[in-house]
Design a protein around this motif. Structure first.
Motif, PDB file in Angstrom:
ATOM      1  N   LYS A  99     -15.660 -50.169  20.773  1.00 51.73           N
ATOM      2  CA  LYS A  99     -15.394 -49.097  21.748  1.00 51.73           C
ATOM      3  C   LYS A  99     -15.631 -49.584  23.185  1.00 51.73           C
ATOM      4  O   LYS A  99     -16.273 -48.917  23.983  1.00 51.73           O
ATOM      5  CB  LYS A  99     -16.268 -47.874  21.460  1.00 51.73           C
ATOM      6  N   ASN A 100     -15.117 -50.761  23.497  1.00 47.33           N
ATOM      7  CA  ASN A 100     -15.236 -51.368  24.830  1.00 47.33           C
ATOM      8  C   ASN A 100     -16.676 -51.619  25.264  1.00 47.33           C
ATOM      9  O   ASN A 100     -16.964 -51.729  26.447  1.00 47.33           O
ATOM     10  CB  ASN A 100     -14.517 -50.527  25.897  1.00 47.33           C
ATOM     11  N   GLN A 101     -17.582 -51.705  24.304  1.00 45.95           N
ATOM     12  CA  GLN A 101     -18.974 -52.015  24.598  1.00 45.95           C
ATOM     13  C   GLN A 101     -19.333 -53.309  23.873  1.00 45.95           C
ATOM     14  O   GLN A 101     -19.226 -53.383  22.645  1.00 45.95           O
ATOM     15  CB  GLN A 101     -19.892 -50.877  24.143  1.00 45.95           C
ATOM     16  N   ASP A 102     -19.732 -54.323  24.630  1.00 42.84           N
ATOM     17  CA  ASP A 102     -20.089 -55.603  24.025  1.00 42.84           C
ATOM     18  C   ASP A 102     -21.375 -55.445  23.212  1.00 42.84           C
ATOM     19  O   ASP A 102     -22.365 -54.900  23.695  1.00 42.84           O
ATOM     20  CB  ASP A 102     -20.273 -56.676  25.095  1.00 42.84           C
ATOM     21  N   LEU A 103     -21.333 -55.930  21.972  1.00 43.83           N
ATOM     22  CA  LEU A 103     -22.474 -55.813  21.071  1.00 43.83           C
ATOM     23  C   LEU A 103     -23.311 -57.080  21.038  1.00 43.83           C
ATOM     24  O   LEU A 103     -24.531 -57.032  21.054  1.00 43.83           O
ATOM     25  CB  LEU A 103     -21.992 -55.496  19.657  1.00 43.83           C
ATOM     26  N   SER A 104     -22.645 -58.215  20.948  1.00 40.13           N
ATOM     27  CA  SER A 104     -23.347 -59.481  20.811  1.00 40.13           C
ATOM     28  C   SER A 104     -22.398 -60.608  21.202  1.00 40.13           C
ATOM     29  O   SER A 104     -21.185 -60.475  21.072  1.00 40.13           O
ATOM     30  CB  SER A 104     -23.804 -59.662  19.361  1.00 40.13           C
TER      31      SER A 104
END
Length: 122
Positions: free
Chosen positions: A24-29
């Motif tokens: 969702k356009n959010q960098d996780l890792s």
């Protein structure tokens, strides 16, 4: 992840290779990988590892959809520099690409579906 080189004559040398998992356009890792070379008509297997916990902001509808899903969409963003030689000329390039993955979920002891491989083209 497999990097393929279908070229008949040139080797490709990859440097500064970074893989970023995003939801969702959010960098996780993210994961930086060691430099590597892919010979002509050859392939090279990479094994980036993504771990950790990062909160992701979801609306109530998104949470409901997530709970009813069997898989979720992860975007694997790739950033890298590579070089190759054509004759005596060295060519340097920087590229970005995105791979769209469907990652199976498992809930309450149910095993997840088999992960389907995805081909990413640049």
């Amino acid at each position: 992840m497999t990097v393929e080189n279908p070229n008949k004559w040139n080797d490709f040398h990859y440097e500064n290779f970074e893989a970023v998992a995003s939801y969702k356009n959010q960098d996780l890792s993210n994961n930086s990988l060691a430099p590597f070379r892919v010979g002509h008509k050859n392939s090279f297997v990479l094994t980036p590892s993504f771990e950790g916990q990062r909160p992701v902001a979801l609306s109530n509808d998104e949470v409901s959809n997530f709970r009813n899903s069997t898989a979720f969409d992860i975007v694997l963003k790739l950033y890298f520099k590579y070089w190759t030689k054509i004759g005596a000329v060295k060519i340097n390039k920087e590229l970005q690409m995105a791979c769209y993955l469907k990652v199976p979920l498992s809930f309450g002891g149910k095993s997840a579906e088999k992960f389907e491989s995805t081909k990413c083209d640049n």
